[in-house]
Design an enzyme around this catalytic site. Structure first.
Site, PDB file in Angstrom:
ATOM      1  N   MET A  17      65.814 102.387  93.877  1.00 52.43           N
ATOM      2  CA  MET A  17      66.477 101.111  94.144  1.00 52.43           C
ATOM      3  C   MET A  17      65.947 100.064  93.158  1.00 52.43           C
ATOM      4  SD  MET A  17      67.275 100.956  98.179  1.00 52.43           S
ATOM      5  CE  MET A  17      65.695 100.384  98.756  1.00 52.43           C
ATOM      6  N   GLY A  33      54.654 104.429  90.978  1.00 56.70           N
ATOM      7  CA  GLY A  33      55.085 105.507  91.877  1.00 56.70           C
ATOM      8  C   GLY A  33      56.407 106.100  91.389  1.00 56.70           C
ATOM      9  N   HIS A  34      57.352 105.234  91.022  1.00 57.18           N
ATOM     10  CA  HIS A  34      58.625 105.729  90.475  1.00 57.18           C
ATOM     11  C   HIS A  34      58.383 106.478  89.162  1.00 57.18           C
ATOM     12  CE1 HIS A  34      60.102 102.034  92.730  1.00 57.18           C
ATOM     13  NE2 HIS A  34      60.856 102.980  93.242  1.00 57.18           N
TER      14      HIS A  34
HETATM   15  O1  PAF Z   1      63.525 105.626  98.290  1.00 56.55           O
HETATM   16  C1  PAF Z   1      64.411 104.882  97.816  1.00 56.55           C
HETATM   17  O2  PAF Z   1      64.195 104.127  96.867  1.00 56.55           O
HETATM   18  C2  PAF Z   1      65.812 104.916  98.426  1.00 56.55           C
HETATM   19  O3  PAF Z   1      65.753 105.120  99.794  1.00 56.55           O
HETATM   20  C3  PAF Z   1      66.748 105.935  97.742  1.00 56.55           C
HETATM   21  C4  PAF Z   1      66.256 107.362  97.925  1.00 56.55           C
HETATM   22  C5  PAF Z   1      66.864 105.612  96.260  1.00 56.55           C
HETATM   23  C6  PAF Z   1      68.147 105.846  98.376  1.00 56.55           C
HETATM   24  O4  PAF Z   1      68.691 104.576  98.241  1.00 56.55           O
END
Ligand code: PAF
Length: 276
Positions: free
Chosen positions: A27, A33-34
């Site tokens: 999002m 973390g991402h």
């Molecule tokens: O974890 C997240 O950032 C959200 O829940 C996801 C998996 C991108 C779905 O919108």
């Protein structure tokens, strides 16, 4: 790195993308973390795609959809530096056009813990992730263990709907003091930030008790609560000791158990967990 905003454009790019293709759904407001998900996808896959979409259907009334932090330009720079090939960043009406009516309901696994406190949240997550898997058609999709229940929900949905992606769960990335990285950490004031590591410390209490042979889940939860109560800034929503696959609450600690909690600190609602 190619940035794509429409489903049609993604469909066009797909055949040329070397396989296997890995997807990192996000999002936005990306943090380390991402980037750990991106790094893992980069190591596993010939093409890495990431999506940036703040999904309105997973936010309940009164939740932080409108104020959820957004930083698309900085996100694109990070993704490019992380070696991402394709970014899918659709506007809301590309994902939910006029007349959109379908929702994915994952049943019991989506109703416990977070699902109990955030009714409808996991239907929103399952619906958007099902759409992303259908649009991007990844061989593998990457999610963080911090959202343990989300990982279970997505695995259930992916298996039940035969979507065919391998769901890869990547360990939680933490600050040096143990706080799990989360976009919502940005809401914490300096005082709140100093209190926030209590969340992880309470999970370490559970781990220690388990290692000492304590099996009474109530006792584990009691000692976790005692620690969390040390700061008046931490408003605990729940502590759970549950079966790690079904999320059914346990009386006796048995392997595999998921110890998890949610707490509000100031404006931030933070979650964390540990598998014992
Ligand atoms: O974890 C997240 O950032 C959200 O829940 C996801 C998996 C991108 C779905 O919108």
């Amino acid at each position: 790195m190619k940035v794509i905003e429409t489903v049609a454009e993604f469909r066009e790019a797909y055949p040329q993308a070397p396989k296997p293709l890995g997807l990192v759904p996000t999002m936005g407001f990306l943090h380390a973390g991402h980037m750990a998900l991106v790094e893992r996808a980069r190591a596993d896959c010939a093409t890495v795609a990431a999506s940036i979409f703040v999904n309105p259907t997973q936010f309940g009334p009164g939740e932080d959809f409108s104020t959820y932090p957004r930083s698309t330009e900085a996100d694109l720079e990070k993704l490019e530096a992380g070696g991402v090939d394709l970014v899918f960043a659709p506007p809301a009406d590309e994902m939910y056009p006029e007349g959109f009516a379908t929702a994915v309901d994952v049943g019991a696994i989506g109703c416990r813990l977070e699902g109990e406190r955030r009714p409808g949240h996991f239907n929103g997550v399952a619906t958007v992730v099902a759409k992303l898997l259908a649009i991007v058609r990844p061989d593998r999709a990457y999610f963080g263990q911090k959202d343990a229940q989300q990982c279970l929900v997505i695995k259930r949905m992916n298996a039940d709907l035969n979507l065919g992606a391998e769901i890869v769960v990547v360990p939680t990335v933490r600050e040096p003091d143990g706080l799990a990285l989360s976009s919502r950490n940005a809401y914490l004031t300096p005082d709140e930030r100093r209190a926030a590591p209590l969340i992880y410390q309470s999970l370490l209490v559970a781990k220690r008790l388990c290692e000492e042979g304590v099996t009474d889940a109530m006792e584990v939860k009691r000692q976790m609560r005692m620690l969390l109560e040390k700061s008046p800034l931490v408003r605990l929503e729940y502590v759970s000791v549950a079966h790690a696959d079904t999320l059914e609450e346990l009386d006796l600690l048995a392997s595999p158990a998921l110890v998890s909690l949610a707490a509000r600190i100031g404006r931030a609602r933070l979650i964390d967990n540990l598998t014992l």
